[in-house]
Structure formats: structure tokens, C-alpha cells
Design a protein around this motif. Structure first.
Motif, short mmCIF file in Angstrom:
data_model
loop_
_atom_site.label_atom_id
_atom_site.label_comp_id
_atom_site.label_asym_id
_atom_site.label_seq_id
_atom_site.Cartn_x
_atom_site.Cartn_y
_atom_site.Cartn_z
N LEU A 1 0.84 -1.19 0.00
CA LEU A 1 0.00 0.00 0.00
C LEU A 1 0.88 1.24 0.00
CD1 LEU A 1 -3.13 0.08 0.25
CD2 LEU A 1 -2.83 0.57 2.66
N GLY B 1 -12.41 2.63 1.43
CA GLY B 1 -13.43 2.19 0.50
C GLY B 1 -13.03 0.86 -0.10
N PHE C 1 0.24 2.38 13.20
CA PHE C 1 -1.08 1.81 12.96
C PHE C 1 -0.96 0.32 12.63
CE2 PHE C 1 -3.66 5.64 12.41
CZ PHE C 1 -2.72 6.61 12.13
N TYR D 1 -3.59 -2.40 10.59
CA TYR D 1 -4.83 -2.62 9.85
C TYR D 1 -4.92 -4.10 9.49
CZ TYR D 1 -5.72 2.37 9.18
OH TYR D 1 -6.00 3.71 9.39
N GLN E 1 -6.58 -6.76 6.66
CA GLN E 1 -7.16 -6.78 5.32
C GLN E 1 -7.43 -8.23 4.90
OE1 GLN E 1 -4.76 -5.13 2.10
NE2 GLN E 1 -6.60 -4.57 0.95
N ALA F 1 -11.26 -4.27 1.68
CA ALA F 1 -10.51 -3.08 2.07
C ALA F 1 -9.88 -3.27 3.45
CB ALA F 1 -11.45 -1.88 2.10
N PRO F 2 -8.79 -2.60 3.73
CA PRO F 2 -8.21 -2.65 5.08
C PRO F 2 -9.17 -2.06 6.11
CG PRO F 2 -6.65 -1.70 3.51
CD PRO F 2 -7.98 -1.77 2.82
N PHE G 1 -9.27 -0.73 10.28
CA PHE G 1 -8.43 -0.25 11.37
C PHE G 1 -8.48 -1.19 12.56
CE2 PHE G 1 -6.52 2.91 14.08
CZ PHE G 1 -7.15 2.78 15.30
N TYR H 1 -3.98 2.11 16.95
CA TYR H 1 -3.07 3.23 16.73
C TYR H 1 -2.34 3.48 18.04
CZ TYR H 1 -1.62 8.14 16.13
OH TYR H 1 -0.90 9.32 16.06
N LEU I 1 -1.41 -5.28 8.23
CA LEU I 1 -0.57 -4.20 7.72
C LEU I 1 -0.12 -3.29 8.86
CD1 LEU I 1 -2.88 -3.12 4.73
CD2 LEU I 1 -1.08 -4.86 4.73
N SER J 1 3.62 6.49 10.87
CA SER J 1 3.40 7.86 10.42
C SER J 1 4.63 8.68 10.78
CB SER J 1 2.16 8.43 11.09
OG SER J 1 1.95 9.77 10.71
N ILE K 1 2.56 11.39 6.88
CA ILE K 1 2.23 10.46 5.80
C ILE K 1 2.41 9.05 6.33
CG2 ILE K 1 2.91 9.58 3.55
CD1 ILE K 1 3.74 12.39 2.77
N PRO K 2 1.36 8.22 6.32
CA PRO K 2 1.53 6.85 6.78
C PRO K 2 2.26 6.00 5.73
CG PRO K 2 -0.79 7.35 6.34
CD PRO K 2 -0.01 8.54 5.94
N PHE L 1 3.22 2.24 4.80
CA PHE L 1 2.77 0.89 5.11
C PHE L 1 3.85 -0.14 4.80
CE2 PHE L 1 -1.81 0.94 6.01
CZ PHE L 1 -2.11 2.27 5.75
N GLY L 2 3.91 -1.17 5.62
CA GLY L 2 4.69 -2.34 5.30
C GLY L 2 3.94 -3.16 4.25
N ARG L 3 4.57 -4.22 3.76
CA ARG L 3 3.95 -5.02 2.71
C ARG L 3 2.93 -5.99 3.25
NH1 ARG L 3 8.77 -5.95 -1.76
NH2 ARG L 3 9.33 -3.76 -1.88
#
Lengths: 115, 109
Positions: free
Chosen positions: A43, A107, B33, B35, B37, B42-43, B45, B48, B87, B91, B96-97, B99-101
Motif C-alpha cells: 500500500l 473504501g 497503525f 490494519y 485486510q 478493504a483494510p 483499522f 493506533y 498491515l 506515520s 504520511i503513513p 505501510f509495510g507489505r
């Protein structure tokens, strides 16, 4: 309360074309962020908008652009499509000013395939 | 630059406990964070953390050590529905967050 909606859900384009994706955030959310998700890179943050102003931009070429309207709905545009732009494009909204310190609601995404 | 590192895949047994680790390097820090998925979705939450320590939320807990650039997500009493990608996102100073893979967790009976 309705969730984040994205249209279209699927899109097939050819190289060189341009595409516009749309996102409607959760009612009351004024922050909208866009991400590109691919199997290889995961992502990746594209940009973030709050009150019609771009607050942050990720490390993507200028072919990727976006905007936000007064009703908080957002669009992103990719011009001169390349094969590598094939990905799932996710939009997320949050209540606070910034995605970086607020829970984001994602979304379902737009699956873009570039042929 | 920003760098997030987490294992690619983990497997665990239903009912067990699993810990998913995440190390990060950011310019500045404004929170970590987690998440979840599920495939094709969609991911969503999970947590945090901005201060050091453990935060518990039902079967899920998240830990942060800012001095070590380290976090983990702890899942207890694993259920089949916990099979998903997890995930980690840090931040940085610009909010800007990154993300790891993702860590693909497979829970088997």
C-alpha cells in the motif's frame, strides 16, 4: 452511516489513456487520502486532501493528480497510463485533519487494469 | 527515508496466540497503525499507538517501543476468521503513513 464509496469498481484501459476515479467519504469526514496497492509494493500513499486543499503528496510522478470538492468528495486522475499503473486504488476518509494520526476508513477500491 | 519491515507470512493454530512484529524507521514519528485486510476486501483499522506500551482491545493488543522502532500485534484465541493480511504503518514527521507489505496470517484448525 454509509461507508466510503468508490466508483467505478473495475476499469480496463489501454496504455496512453487517462482515467478518473471517484471517492465519496463517510458523511462528516473532511479528510480523504488515496493509495495504490500492488502485490509487489504493498500500500503506497498517493495524496491527501482536507477542505479542498492537498495536504500531502506521496512519491508518485506528476501523471497522478487529484482534487477535492466542497462536499468532500474526491477524484484522482492518472494521465498517459502505463502498464505499471495496474493496481487497486484505495480511497480512505478520516474525521481528523491528517491520515497520519487518525483512524482511516477505506473504501472497496477501484481495480484498474492497463492493457 | 521511511522503512517498514514485517514478516511476509505466518501460520498458527486455531485457539492459539500469535505475535506479528513490525520494525520501522521514519523521519520523525507520529504514531504506528495496524490494519487488517481480508483477501479481496478493504483494510480495516485495528489500532493506533503513539505512546510506548501495550494497548489491549478485546482479543487484539498492540505494543509500541519508540526507542527501538518496534511494534507488535498480539492476537489471542485465534479464530479461522483471523486469517488475513495484517498491515503495519508508521506515520512520520510529515504525517504520511508508510505501510509495510503486510503479514499474511494463516490460521488452521
Amino acid at each position: 452511516k454509509a461507508g466510503v464509496t468508490q466508483t467505478p469498481r473495475y476499469l480496463i484501459k489501454t496504455r496512453g489513456q487517462q482515467v478518473t476515479l471517484s471517492c465519496s467519504p463517510i458523511s462528516g469526514h473532511r479528510s480523504v487520502s488515496w493509495y495504490q496497492q500492488t502485490p509487489g509494493q504493498g500500500l503506497q500513499f498517493l495524496f491527501e486532501y482536507f477542505s479542498e486543499t492537498q495536504r500531502n503528496k506521496g512519491n508518485f510522478p506528476g501523471r497522478f493528480s487529484g482534487r477535492q470538492f466542497s462536499n468532500s468528495r474526491s477524484e484522482m486522475n492518472v494521465s498517459t497510463l502505463e502498464l505499471g499503473d495496474s493496481a487497486l486504488y484505495l480511497c480512505a476518509s478520516s474525521l481528523g485533519l491528517r491520515a497520519g494520526n487518525n483512524e482511516q476508513f477505506f473504501g472497496p477500491g477501484t481495480r484498474l487494469t492497463v492493457l | 527515508g521511511q522503512n517498514i519491515d514485517q514478516p511476509t507470512e505466518m501460520t498458527a493454530t486455531e485457539g492459539a496466540i500469535v505475535q506479528i512484529n513490525c520494525t520501522y524507521q521514519t523521519s520523525g514519528f507520529n504514531g504506528l497503525f495496524w490494519y487488517q485486510q481480508h483477501a479481496g476486501e478493504a483494510p480495516t483499522f485495528l489500532s493506533y499507538n503513539v505512546l510506548d506500551g501495550l494497548e489491549e482491545k478485546g482479543r487484539f493488543s498492540s505494543f509500541l517501543s519508540r526507542s527501538k522502532g518496534y511494534s507488535y500485534l498480539l492476537l489471542k484465541e485465534l479464530q479461522m476468521k483471523d486469517s488475513a493480511s495484517y498491515l503495519c504503518a508508521a506515520s512520520g514527521g510529515s504525517y504520511i503513513p508508510t505501510f509495510g507489505r503486510g503479514t499474511s496470517l494463516i490460521v488452521h484448525p
